[in-house]
Design a protein around this motif. Sequence first.
Motif, PDB file in Angstrom:
ATOM      1  N   ILE A 169       0.837  -1.204   0.000  1.00 31.12           N
ATOM      2  CA  ILE A 169       0.000   0.000   0.000  1.00 31.12           C
ATOM      3  C   ILE A 169       0.873   1.256   0.000  1.00 31.12           C
ATOM      4  O   ILE A 169       1.870   1.335   0.722  1.00 31.12           O
ATOM      5  N   SER A 170       0.483   2.231  -0.801  1.00 33.52           N
ATOM      6  CA  SER A 170       1.168   3.524  -0.841  1.00 33.52           C
ATOM      7  C   SER A 170       0.143   4.647  -0.792  1.00 33.52           C
ATOM      8  O   SER A 170      -0.999   4.480  -1.229  1.00 33.52           O
ATOM      9  N   LYS A 171       0.578   5.777  -0.279  1.00 34.13           N
ATOM     10  CA  LYS A 171      -0.230   6.993  -0.315  1.00 34.13           C
ATOM     11  C   LYS A 171       0.463   7.958  -1.274  1.00 34.13           C
ATOM     12  O   LYS A 171       1.590   8.396  -1.032  1.00 34.13           O
ATOM     13  N   ALA A 172      -0.192   8.247  -2.385  1.00 34.30           N
ATOM     14  CA  ALA A 172       0.377   9.143  -3.398  1.00 34.30           C
ATOM     15  C   ALA A 172      -0.117  10.567  -3.151  1.00 34.30           C
ATOM     16  O   ALA A 172      -1.322  10.821  -3.153  1.00 34.30           O
ATOM     17  N   HIS A 173       0.827  11.478  -2.968  1.00 30.80           N
ATOM     18  CA  HIS A 173       0.480  12.880  -2.702  1.00 30.80           C
ATOM     19  C   HIS A 173       0.503  13.717  -3.985  1.00 30.80           C
ATOM     20  O   HIS A 173      -0.139  14.771  -4.055  1.00 30.80           O
ATOM     21  N   THR A 174       1.263  13.237  -4.975  1.00 30.13           N
ATOM     22  CA  THR A 174       1.408  14.004  -6.213  1.00 30.13           C
ATOM     23  C   THR A 174       1.151  13.097  -7.419  1.00 30.13           C
ATOM     24  O   THR A 174       1.171  11.855  -7.312  1.00 30.13           O
ATOM     25  N   VAL A 184       4.451  -0.809  -7.106  1.00 32.06           N
ATOM     26  CA  VAL A 184       4.622  -1.426  -5.782  1.00 32.06           C
ATOM     27  C   VAL A 184       3.441  -2.344  -5.479  1.00 32.06           C
ATOM     28  O   VAL A 184       3.602  -3.476  -5.010  1.00 32.06           O
ATOM     29  N   ALA A 185       2.224  -1.873  -5.755  1.00 29.41           N
ATOM     30  CA  ALA A 185       1.026  -2.674  -5.487  1.00 29.41           C
ATOM     31  C   ALA A 185       0.991  -3.930  -6.345  1.00 29.41           C
ATOM     32  O   ALA A 185       0.596  -5.010  -5.882  1.00 29.41           O
ATOM     33  N   TYR A 186       1.425  -3.803  -7.609  1.00 31.51           N
ATOM     34  CA  TYR A 186       1.410  -4.960  -8.507  1.00 31.51           C
ATOM     35  C   TYR A 186       2.408  -6.044  -8.094  1.00 31.51           C
ATOM     36  O   TYR A 186       2.297  -7.192  -8.521  1.00 31.51           O
TER      37      TYR A 186
END
Length: 324
Positions: A169-174, A184-186
């Motif tokens: 899981i990532s949080k993308a800010h831009t 990363v999720a894949y």
Amino acid sequence: MIKNIAIVMGGYSSEVNISLVSGNVVYNHLDKEKYNPFRVHILKDKWVALDDESTEYPIDKNDFSFLLGDKKITFDCVFNAIHGNPGENGELLAYFNLVNLKHTSAPYYQMALTFNKRDTLSVVKEYGIKTAISIYLNKGDEVDVDRIIAKVGLPCFIKPNNAGSSYGISKAHTKEEILPAIEVAYKEDSEILIESFLDGTEVSVGVIQYKGETKVLPITEIVSENDFFDYEAKYEGKSQEITPARISEEEKLRVEEVAEKVYKVLNMSGFSRSEYIFVAGEPHFLEMNTVPGLTEESILPQQAQASGISLSELFENAIESALK
């Protein structure tokens, strides 16, 4: 008569080590005067039962038994402590159904459904449960970053559709962070979910079957030191887990109502722990975990203990419910 209990642990996913810890906690807390528990490692390269000295005995997959010396050991019930594949996604439970073995989890279809975040959201939305705005992608699909931002906004969360413990899981800010986060999720799954950011108090709600009734446990507030409740926050002490949650009585009653409704809508049984974020006083459903962490420090055991239920009572209830 003392019942033989198989505590299955391990699995085929990134959560294997967490599962081994959970399974050993169950093993250590079961009353040995009532049950004869065996740890059973379900791993990619072997299925083995362990004795007290951790000697390994191969499992016969024809009927999920093993030979202890010249004695054949069969099981009365399986305690499922596998996070992720194949314990939480229904695969192993379908096998238990075929060999006529009772287990502590929900039926295999319910487990498969709730492990798939997209499909779970599609069901609960039909019953008026509020959720984040989301986009679903399969590996190989064309990625239109501008369309993603137009629909879910920034920041947004990018997560594997079928995975747990916040792996991938990532949080993308831009805008520039979206494509790397998708990659990363894949790495965890060929299906991913991209969701809008919900700004509000996050809570975790345990709902279980206890003594024949659906029981909502005391609510836990999640306060992460990191940008969100990621793996480090969950397992390496980078968060506060406050039980009972610091929410109003109105919010408490509302999320209890929604959590019980979600549990029943999904035809659940056994353990569950679901995550919600309050937006303008209304809980928004994120996901459900059907094999939550079962260590002394894990959220659901904390909630049970706050409700006056010890770990031994929690685990025994799961087994007795399955046997009935």
